[in-house]
Design an enzyme around this catalytic site. Structure first.
Site: not given
Lengths: 265, 265, 265, 265
Positions: A9-11, A37, A125, A128, A155-156, A159, A165
């Site tokens: 999932g590097p992108r 891809k 996990a 993280f 939070h902003h 949300k 959560g």
């Protein structure tokens, strides 16, 4: 000697942070990437601004077959793909470090039994962010001595859900240690509904939503003459990488599946 | 069954809070007091506003001889008297709970060996504020994962010394876990001296002194994209009584000397 | 009717935020950009991700000659260019809104006399963060009633100087209202140098530097039994745009030069 | 020259703080006290620990007849008595400083017309905590620029009502300046009721109740990339005396009735 890492999932948002982290850390060495891809291309062909170039595989099996010195798979994809990658990695004695909230209990059990029988460490996990996980851990510990507690999470304002959560998770953890109790004055009255916040078994949760905020939570414990507050402020996604780093190192020493960052802290 | 308690120093600041606490808690029963004055009188003769009346002794030996059902001595006097009371209590198999910073290492060793050989629990604590002790404990734990940390302590402006003892203690505990490091930018420059605070092995301490403050400390850990803060606010002396209460209960289960509240949390 | 805006420096950090802001606000209309490069091209040719396309000029004179309906110039370049642009804009009866700390007093006086004689509004602001400017304004007001004050500023650990410019500016403003005084106990002692922070006329400043922080400041006033705190947290550059927006609107109503955002709040 | 003061209600919680304050301040001189009991006795006969001794009157008329050099009446009694004392004081050209929330609008109008026609200053204040009043004033000012705001108020857990009066008052003041708006995401959902707090015209109020807290409030404004927070912490009743002091000095310069401390700040 460096730990050899494959990132799946590097992108993605998290995955690209992971590539950047591995680029910086000399103790890790990126060997290959898994992507749904761009198989056959290299990482820099697809994402020019990365400074390390490695081959991209669409198929996890092929990836581990062609790179048999891989130590750890960091999987930051989606649950379905992550589950398959994890199984394949374990079969190749590659230790998976997986960031997901989406695995079913059944899937976790299955992966756990593979990991244990193979003696290959595996970390799954849902969160993280070490800071958030420590906050929850400390909150749970403090609740033994301070049964009165309110949680404020901020939070902003884009949300959608309130409470967050993490706030709910924190209350559930506190509930495990503290003696159940109704907080506040027994005759307390809300002259405006909602003033005292949401309620989980007597623990009050307050959700602030404002532009300019990112992701913040404070857990406030009170007792006669004193309060103890544990607060986590998360400014951006980079905050997760400290946890991924720790996970890579710890999974090297393990021989079974661990669920939740809190269990390696 | 209630725990029978003797309080030494019932007219002092801490001691009178202890009497009030024991009055309120049904699990404790006040049996007698030890005081350097007023032997032979009763507590209410000397302090009319207390609701429990018990005899006052000037001599600890006599006190424990005449009240042989005593379980715990709560000593909130001065080091010299406290040391004598503790020895006498242990000889009578009464468990001491002592609030003092003044015992020498030699005295603690001696009391420890008496306590252990008699199989009688004993708790000596320089700080009974559970909140402050937990803050230090959590700070020490967090430092493993977050080596960058600043401490801000805030006190009323009639405090003479800066930084506070708790801030120094906290830094020393953090130093035990974190890898030593120089914090801040390597080329950082104070354009006004003192801006970056005091320094204990690279840990920065900032002391705020203002009227209106009581006793507050926050320990701020930072890492990429996140901060974790542990904060203790102490409003008045009542905050120590939660720790004394815990101490009384725990010392009943112990058979040796324990130094520091952190070791029973 | 929309206000017609020219932005100078559209590729810079602040300038590109300004373009994004003008894109979003229907009350503003971007007419052209001034840039030291790319004259003759259009904005989208140079920065493809912008959604509005306008011509780019290298020469301010030409820009205002060819676009005579321009109302406001937003200049977020460097001092030298900004000074020239401002003069040219005023000559064309275009109102400048300039974000810079770099103009000399002489330059400001000159621009002020041009602005006044032409009856053309002009705003020069070293700081466009409304929140920070309000914090300073409130701090100055509060100091009349609360002469005891400490400032804590917190920044990421790649900041070179301590204390921050904003902290020094805040102390200087407070000094204008409060009666000079030495704070803290007269016999106060630093057992570790620097604990009590930097000192500006008795006002204490503490600089925290940690990874994970962005730019934060709190001003704490104390008096018997109470504290009043004014706190500003700046998460990113977007925070300046609220001030630029306000500046554009206000400069339309002015007929003279105003220095500092605080003078239009 | 010192200001001559009469205090009504010297045995009450606020009144006894006022006596202590006048004892300390050399610019004030206590002349007499008004009390519903103990007429004919002196202050020290009734409250031995005060260091100043003055005659006690049960009747305000007699008090001002026998002490015609009185400058200011500080009234910290109950509404009914306070109203009578204020009228009598004004008739004797004594300036009243009255701490009460209990006067009716009609009573205030009547007192106002007497004060104005006599040219005698009069201050009636529901809240003498300068810090709290400044917090509200600043919040009202900030709301012009930051329409998004949440209020968090924190009190000890023996408070009966939520939200606090100060929080409601603050929201009402903010409402006067800010453009009405619904805050948060339009599709925001409370998965647990009350999470988003109480609502006054879109302004959210959160009430924390915990032992160890005293009286605290923070008003948080958010806009793109920044937040501005105004916070007041009240530790004890002494905090009101700064406001009474200011009131005594200001009422000497006035020739009409002023309602609310905010109008002399």
């Amino acid at each position: 000697m460096a730990i050899n890492v494959v990132i799946a999932g590097p992108r993605g948002k998290m995955g690209s942070e992971a590539v950047k982290m591995v680029e910086k850390e000399t103790e890790f060495r990126l060997v290959a990437c898994i992507d749904r891809k761009h198989g056959g291309k290299t990482l820099q062909e697809v994402v020019p601004h990365f400074s390390i170039d490695v081959p991209i595989y669409e198929d996890a099996e092929t990836c581990f077959n062609e790179n048999n010195e891989v130590d750890v798979l960091v999987d930051l994809t989606v649950p379905e793909a992550g589950y398959q990658h994890t199984k394949i990695a374990l079969a190749h004695h590659v230790r998976p470090v997986v960031g997901t909230t989406g695995f079913s209990e059944l899937q976790i059990e299955e992966l756990s039994s593979i990991s244990n029988s193979q003696n290959v460490g595996c970390l799954i996990a849902p969160n993280f962010a070490i800071g958030a996980v420590l906050m929850m851990k400390f909150a749970k510990m403090a609740a033994t001595y301070f049964p009165d507690v309110d949680i404020i999470e901020k939070h902003h304002d884009n949300k959608l859900d309130a409470p967050s959560g993490t706030a709910i998770k924190t209350a559930e953890l506190i509930r495990e240690t503290r003696t159940a109790k109704k907080q506040g004055h027994p005759n307390e009255k809300e002259t405006l509904p909602g003033a005292r916040g949401a309620d989980i078994d007597g623990i009050k949760i307050h959700s602030v939503r404002l532009p300019g905020l990112v992701a913040h939570q404070e857990v406030i414990f009170g007792s006669d003459g004193q309060t103890l507050t544990i607060k986590h402020d998360s400014m951006d996604r980079a905050s997760f990488m400290e946890g991924v780093k720790l996970g890579i190192n710890k999974v090297m020493e393990e021989r079974r599946l661990i669920y939740g960052l809190e269990n390696i802290l």
